[in-house]
Design a protein around this motif. Structure first.
Motif, mmCIF file in Angstrom:
data_model
loop_
_atom_site.group_PDB
_atom_site.id
_atom_site.type_symbol
_atom_site.label_atom_id
_atom_site.label_comp_id
_atom_site.label_asym_id
_atom_site.label_seq_id
_atom_site.Cartn_x
_atom_site.Cartn_y
_atom_site.Cartn_z
ATOM 1 N N GLU A 291 -8.761 -66.463 -4.379
ATOM 2 C CA GLU A 291 -9.050 -67.451 -5.410
ATOM 3 C C GLU A 291 -9.620 -68.710 -4.774
ATOM 4 O OE1 GLU A 291 -5.396 -68.494 -7.353
ATOM 5 O OE2 GLU A 291 -4.429 -69.129 -5.505
ATOM 6 N N VAL A 293 -9.300 -72.671 -4.612
ATOM 7 C CA VAL A 293 -8.264 -73.671 -4.849
ATOM 8 C C VAL A 293 -8.917 -75.053 -4.876
ATOM 9 C CG1 VAL A 293 -6.175 -74.738 -3.935
ATOM 10 C CG2 VAL A 293 -6.456 -72.270 -3.819
ATOM 11 N N GLU A 304 -3.212 -82.840 -8.670
ATOM 12 C CA GLU A 304 -2.499 -81.568 -8.696
ATOM 13 C C GLU A 304 -3.394 -80.510 -8.046
ATOM 14 O OE1 GLU A 304 0.533 -81.283 -9.410
ATOM 15 O OE2 GLU A 304 1.028 -82.887 -10.833
ATOM 16 N N VAL A 305 -2.798 -79.373 -7.690
ATOM 17 C CA VAL A 305 -3.534 -78.242 -7.131
ATOM 18 C C VAL A 305 -3.835 -77.267 -8.269
ATOM 19 C CG1 VAL A 305 -3.500 -76.326 -5.490
ATOM 20 C CG2 VAL A 305 -2.430 -78.521 -4.889
ATOM 21 N N TYR A 306 -5.083 -76.810 -8.332
ATOM 22 C CA TYR A 306 -5.509 -75.882 -9.374
ATOM 23 C C TYR A 306 -6.166 -74.662 -8.732
ATOM 24 C CZ TYR A 306 -5.159 -80.034 -12.389
ATOM 25 O OH TYR A 306 -4.720 -81.152 -13.053
ATOM 26 N N SER A 307 -6.026 -73.495 -9.382
ATOM 27 C CA SER A 307 -6.873 -72.359 -9.041
ATOM 28 C C SER A 307 -8.057 -72.419 -9.993
ATOM 29 C CB SER A 307 -6.121 -71.037 -9.182
ATOM 30 O OG SER A 307 -5.750 -70.810 -10.524
ATOM 31 N N LYS A 315 -9.722 -73.356 -15.111
ATOM 32 C CA LYS A 315 -8.821 -73.808 -14.056
ATOM 33 C C LYS A 315 -7.385 -73.642 -14.524
ATOM 34 C CE LYS A 315 -8.326 -78.823 -14.812
ATOM 35 N NZ LYS A 315 -8.909 -78.956 -16.148
ATOM 36 N N LEU A 316 -6.518 -73.349 -13.569
ATOM 37 C CA LEU A 316 -5.103 -73.152 -13.861
ATOM 38 C C LEU A 316 -4.299 -74.014 -12.904
ATOM 39 C CD1 LEU A 316 -2.805 -71.584 -15.326
ATOM 40 C CD2 LEU A 316 -2.957 -69.885 -13.480
ATOM 41 N N ARG A 317 -3.502 -74.905 -13.463
ATOM 42 C CA ARG A 317 -2.689 -75.771 -12.606
ATOM 43 C C ARG A 317 -1.642 -74.954 -11.859
ATOM 44 N NH1 ARG A 317 1.957 -78.222 -13.501
ATOM 45 N NH2 ARG A 317 1.854 -77.882 -15.777
ATOM 46 N N LYS A 318 -1.584 -75.153 -10.513
ATOM 47 C CA LYS A 318 -0.655 -74.391 -9.673
ATOM 48 C C LYS A 318 0.510 -75.235 -9.178
ATOM 49 C CE LYS A 318 -1.905 -70.736 -8.150
ATOM 50 N NZ LYS A 318 -1.722 -69.333 -8.576
ATOM 51 N N SER A 319 0.405 -76.547 -9.301
ATOM 52 C CA SER A 319 1.456 -77.423 -8.777
ATOM 53 C C SER A 319 1.985 -78.327 -9.886
ATOM 54 C CB SER A 319 0.913 -78.280 -7.627
ATOM 55 O OG SER A 319 -0.016 -79.231 -8.114
#
Length: 588
Positions: A291, A293, A304-307, A315-319
């Motif tokens: 993916e 990042v 925040e960290v997103y994929s 985008k999908l927030r990962k953090s």
């Protein structure tokens, strides 16, 4: 697993500093365990991980400093003793000789090394007087493409292009002319492409285009006309991160468009498209194979960290580092406002306090960004939100000179204090016209760096602001020329003149020329280790306004740099914001 440049405690940090070693630790993300990985024989950064045992290191070193890894124990100790004695003075024969945030760096060259973790061996890739610019490790990790030239007594901006075989250490010249400033080397499947600019039309701030490198020649592949990287300002950003990568033979990179960041995609054929548009700022992108990042500031949210799916722009927030940060804190949403000047759209924003209503007159602050080739966006800015919480409206804009709209819009060389000043004053008029609840008799102005220059300029040309705060500012282009780390080239480039040959031109664009007109109460905030805009710039203007009886004050921040508002020590940042706010309140 992460490899971190760190020290576990003050004792270790002090010991390493005295012996000029540098420690790295391994941090296991899942297990959350920390263990010593290795200790380097000199201060260096990890530029690339070649394999489990091999690292590419970067370091800025004098020729004498190479003894730290290649000399005997006695030779090393002798060098450290000499360095300790030499702390009392600097012998300078070059420009620049210090850098903001790094201090004095005389006679240093940017070097690269191959480091073997298990054996601790260090192999230099270049002669000791060669200084490297940008580098790119090949996909097979066997070749390093790089720019550079022998260390210069007066730094210039064009560079040759080379490659080195990391096994044989054989160097090959790929481009032998000094006519382009090279910012990136990109390896595609069948070609090398470089991001480069000749600076002929728009000077040092010119944006790069993409050129194919073939048979020792550069030929234009495609024009881009926009900046590479993120120039959307904030005072709530944490650490720099990678801003480009190659995936499936496509080069993805961040760029600043209008008031936000995008990821653009360059194909080997020269096709250039926008792959993703962020509603805010993109502070880092990385290809993690499975993916992509991204580190981002989405609207008024903190990092925040997103994929990121580049095919669907999803985008999908990962953090969740900061997701609840403002749960109990009101955050004002910026309202967009634009004006048109000479066929150009000048975009800006207004932040309103919760209690704002058109019938009640409230004070307002004009905040001006630095650069000038940066932008304000619709992302979180702590100082502005703080002032909103104190009952002020805050307004800010991207006048001509700002980034995000191409070279011509950003080009104000020789025009400082003219069209940019007009844009800001007209934007102020538009704010007052649209927001009747703002009190035109209680306007304030502040800014840092270029924003400090413009604050100085504004109070020398109008009395419409009740009080002002000028931060890390420029007041005199002539003395800036010889004292700033960038002064000898930036001052001439931006003013379109030389302090000896074109003194009047530099003086015309210097706020100090108009200091006798200043009647606005003026607070100066400046750091004494600011080598970008040296503190003498504040001292000069402060002395003039103080002696002519203008209410003024100089807050001299010790041991901080040009980055005070963004990366200074907490107590210094609190001091700065408190002084500014109390100055405004004094005249509210």
């Amino acid at each position: 697993e992460l490899i971190l440049n760190m020290q576990k405690n003050k004792k270790e940090r002090t010991a390493l500093k005295e012996t000029m070693h540098q420690s790295y630790y391994r941090f296991a993300l899942l297990e959350r365990t920390l263990e010593k990985a290795f200790t380097l024989p000199f201060p260096a950064s990890i530029e690339e991980v070649i394999d489990d045992d091999t690292l590419l290191l970067s370091a800025n070193m004098t020729e004498a400093a190479h003894v730290l890894y290649e000399g005997t124990k006695q030779a090393r100790e002798d060098y450290l003793k000499e360095q300790k004695k030499a702390k009392a003075f600097e012998t300078i024969d070059e420009l620049p000789y210090y850098f903001n945030g790094r201090g004095f760096k005389t006679n240093e060259a940017s070097q690269r090394f191959i480091y073997k973790i298990e054996s601790g061996s260090v192999t230099p890739l270049f002669t000791k007087n060669f200084s490297v610019g940008t580098t790119t490790l090949s996909k097979d990790k066997k070749t390093l493409f790089y720019t550079g030239k022998p260390r210069e007594e007066v730094m210039t901006f064009t560079s040759r292009i080379f490659k080195v075989d990391l096994e044989s250490l054989e160097h090959t010249v790929l481009y032998d002319k000094l006519d382009y400033s090279i910012s990136k080397i990109i390896e595609f499947n069948h070609s090398l492409v470089v991001a480069a600019k000749d600076m002929q039309k728009y000077g040092l701030n010119e944006n790069p285009d993409f050129y194919t490198l073939e048979n020792t020649n550069l030929s234009l592949l495609v024009k881009h006309g926009q900046s590479m990287g993120n120039t959307v300002g904030t005072d709530a950003r944490f650490l720099p991160s990678p801003s480009s990568f190659v995936k499936d033979n496509v080069f993805y990179f961040t760029t600043t468009i209008d008031d936000h960041n995008e990821i653009h995609a360059l194909h080997e054929t020269g096709t250039l498209t926008s792959a993703y548009e962020m509603n805010g700022a993109i502070d880092g992108i990385m290809d993690m194979k499975e993916e992509v990042v991204m580190i981002g500031m989405d609207a008024q949210n903190l990092q925040e960290v997103y994929s990121l799916n580049l095919d669907t722009s999803q985008k999908l927030r990962k953090s969740a580092f900061n997701i609840d940060r403002f749960k109990d804190t009101p955050v004002s949403e910026p309202e967009e406002l634009t004006i048109e000047k000479d066929g150009e759209e000048i975009k800006g924003f207004v932040l309103l306090p919760k209690a704002y209503n058109p019938g009640a007159k409230i004070p307002a602050i004009l905040d001006i960004h630095g650069g000038p080739k940066t932008v304000y966006g619709q992302i979180y800015y702590h100082e502005m939100q703080y002032w909103v919480s104190e009952g002020y409206a805050v307004f800010f804009a991207n006048p001509r000179g700002s980034d995000g709209k191409g070279d011509a819009f950003a080009d104000i060389r020789g025009k400082y204090g003219t069209i940019d000043y007009e844009d800001l004053m007209d934007f102020t008029d538009e704010v007052l016209d649209k927001y009747s609840g703002i009190d035109s008799d209680r306007l304030f102005v502040t800014g840092g760096s270029y924003g400090g220059f413009m604050t100085n300029w504004i109070v020398g040309h109008t009395d419409r602001f009740k009080a002002a705060v000028t931060q890390r500012s420029i007041s005199n282009w002539m003395s800036f020329y010889g004292t700033s780390d960038i002064g000898y080239y930036f001052a001439s480039d931006q003013t379109d003149g030389h302090p000896v040959d074109d003194m009047e031109k530099l003086y015309e664009q210097s706020p100090i020329k108009y200091a006798r007109h200043i009647k606005t109460p003026l607070l100066f905030i400046h750091s004494d280790k600011d080598y970008r805009c040296p503190i003498e710039q504040a001292q000069q203007l402060y002395a003039v306004v103080k002696t002519q009886g203008v209410p003024s004050r100089l807050v001299w921040i010790k041991d901080e740099t040009h980055e005070l508002s963004r990366g200074g020590k907490p107590q210094a940042r609190v001091k700065r914001l408190k002084e500014m706010t109390e100055w405004f309140k004094q005249y509210t």
